[in-house]
Scaffold this active site. Sequence first.
Site, PDB file in Angstrom:
ATOM      1  N   HIS A 102     -59.799  21.592  31.354  1.00  0.00           N
ATOM      2  CA  HIS A 102     -59.081  21.271  30.113  1.00  0.00           C
ATOM      3  C   HIS A 102     -58.279  20.003  30.406  1.00  0.00           C
ATOM      4  O   HIS A 102     -57.820  19.811  31.545  1.00  0.00           O
ATOM      5  CB  HIS A 102     -58.046  22.329  29.739  1.00  0.00           C
ATOM      6  CG  HIS A 102     -58.565  23.705  29.470  1.00  0.00           C
ATOM      7  ND1 HIS A 102     -58.732  24.637  30.455  1.00  0.00           N
ATOM      8  CD2 HIS A 102     -58.888  24.326  28.308  1.00  0.00           C
ATOM      9  CE1 HIS A 102     -59.152  25.774  29.918  1.00  0.00           C
ATOM     10  NE2 HIS A 102     -59.271  25.621  28.621  1.00  0.00           N
ATOM     11  N   ASP A 105     -55.195  20.655  32.330  1.00  0.00           N
ATOM     12  CA  ASP A 105     -55.315  21.168  33.707  1.00  0.00           C
ATOM     13  C   ASP A 105     -55.188  20.031  34.713  1.00  0.00           C
ATOM     14  O   ASP A 105     -54.659  20.221  35.807  1.00  0.00           O
ATOM     15  CB  ASP A 105     -56.708  21.775  33.979  1.00  0.00           C
ATOM     16  CG  ASP A 105     -57.067  22.913  33.061  1.00  0.00           C
ATOM     17  OD1 ASP A 105     -56.142  23.547  32.519  1.00  0.00           O
ATOM     18  OD2 ASP A 105     -58.282  23.170  32.897  1.00  0.00           O
TER      19      ASP A 105
HETATM   20  C1  XLS Z   1     -60.258  32.020  27.595  1.00  0.00           C
HETATM   21  C2  XLS Z   1     -61.397  31.130  27.645  1.00  0.00           C
HETATM   22  C3  XLS Z   1     -61.100  29.745  28.187  1.00  0.00           C
HETATM   23  C4  XLS Z   1     -62.216  28.808  27.833  1.00  0.00           C
HETATM   24  C5  XLS Z   1     -61.878  27.364  27.916  1.00  0.00           C
HETATM   25  O1  XLS Z   1     -60.387  33.231  27.486  1.00  0.00           O
HETATM   26  O2  XLS Z   1     -62.413  31.738  28.383  1.00  0.00           O
HETATM   27  O3  XLS Z   1     -60.884  29.782  29.555  1.00  0.00           O
HETATM   28  O4  XLS Z   1     -63.334  29.031  28.622  1.00  0.00           O
HETATM   29  O5  XLS Z   1     -60.895  26.998  27.028  1.00  0.00           O
END
Ligand code: XLS
Length: 439
Positions: A102, A105
Amino acid sequence: MPQPIFAGIDAIPFQGPESQNPLSFRFYDKNRVVRGKRMEEQLRVAVCYWHTFCGDGKDPFGDATFNRPWQGDGDKLELAKMKAAAAFEFFTKLGNPYYCFHDRDVAPEGKSLAESNDLLDRMVDVLAGLQQKTGVKLLWGTANLFSNPRFMSGASTNPDPEVFAYSAAQVKKALDVTQKLGGENYVLWGGREGYESLLNTDMKRELDQMGRFMNLVCEYKHKIGFKGPLLIEPKPREPTKHQYDYDSAAVYAFFQHYGLSKDDFKVNIENNHATLAGHTFEHEVAYAVANGIFGSIDMNRGDLLLGWDTDQFPNEAGEMALVLRHIVAAGGFTTGGFNFDAKVRRQSIDLADLFHAHIGGMDVLARALLIADKMIADGKLQGAIDARYKGWTGGLGKEILDKKLDLAGISDRVLKGNINPKPRSGQQEMLENLVNRYL
Ligand code: XLS
Ligand code: NI
Ligand code: NI
């Protein structure tokens, strides 16, 4: 040469099923060819940045337990650079070809979007350099539209159009940097696109907003020539009580209603989200494959006794083999892959635990791939299915599908031909036994 962060851990070797070395692969042999492709190319494993490098072990009852060298107090940008160095050292030692992130991140958030974009650009230069140096590639990028309190009532589905606009601006930037880093897909998980209560929610309006948002993102993708698909990630609940992207079927209906083409949009299916929706993981994958919307996988597992997204690493090769069977039989991944959207438990505080988790996960996938290969090569399972549906490939079945008969015509056929169908066994137990023979 900077000091290694994972000191004492070398590149993880493949040592075969008999290996007693916990820091070795027993099944993941990247160059082994399975169904015409190297294992590495079949599985396209990605490590996720958020759980593995941003996770700190906090839970609703307790503080951070991990205290990684790149976490804690200090200059945020310097810590982000150290985190990136740690991440690429980890990827290089583990030997995964891809990673995912993200925007928030990889770089700290600034006081304004302009400042956040600037910080992101600086980190993207760092990441580009590390990708170049190591050969590790970006499977997908995404925008975090759920952590900051501005998103508490949703991003594109927010009652406030300014939040929609902010989200759109953030996704534009995230798509730009994903493209810059050669990302092969772009993911949209509807972080808080849903509701807590219908008492304060105009559902139709929110869905229309989300439909408009996705069309805008798609237009922009074409404008900049981003080649990969946009992947929507279904999840039924958490953080909101009801998330609009409930499961693959709900997402497919959304695609169709808002004119989002299968050429542009696919799904990113997560194991634990499938089970939270009351489906098996296998169901979600088979549904997506059947409807031409299969894109990528977020690999993890839940816990039967816990009703939330526990994001654990997978550990059931037999169960995974049934899923791999659908993916491989359909030709395998194109742009997608297996991203470990999984985290170590809060008590797994050693840096080595991150390796054990991923080694185990990759070995489970490798083993599942080998089992799926046996199932497909042997042909018995598919043979049983083909035999079960044989009536549809010719005669009456084909005439119905080819529109040779209308309802009255079918009725005539039954009455005149004195059709009186005989029940036939579904042979489930026999097939379950057959599957167990491949394990
Ligand atoms: C949350 C989601 C997240 C997505 C990316 O439950 O899995 O991690 O994969 O935003
Ligand atoms: Ni996910
Ligand atoms: Ni999840």
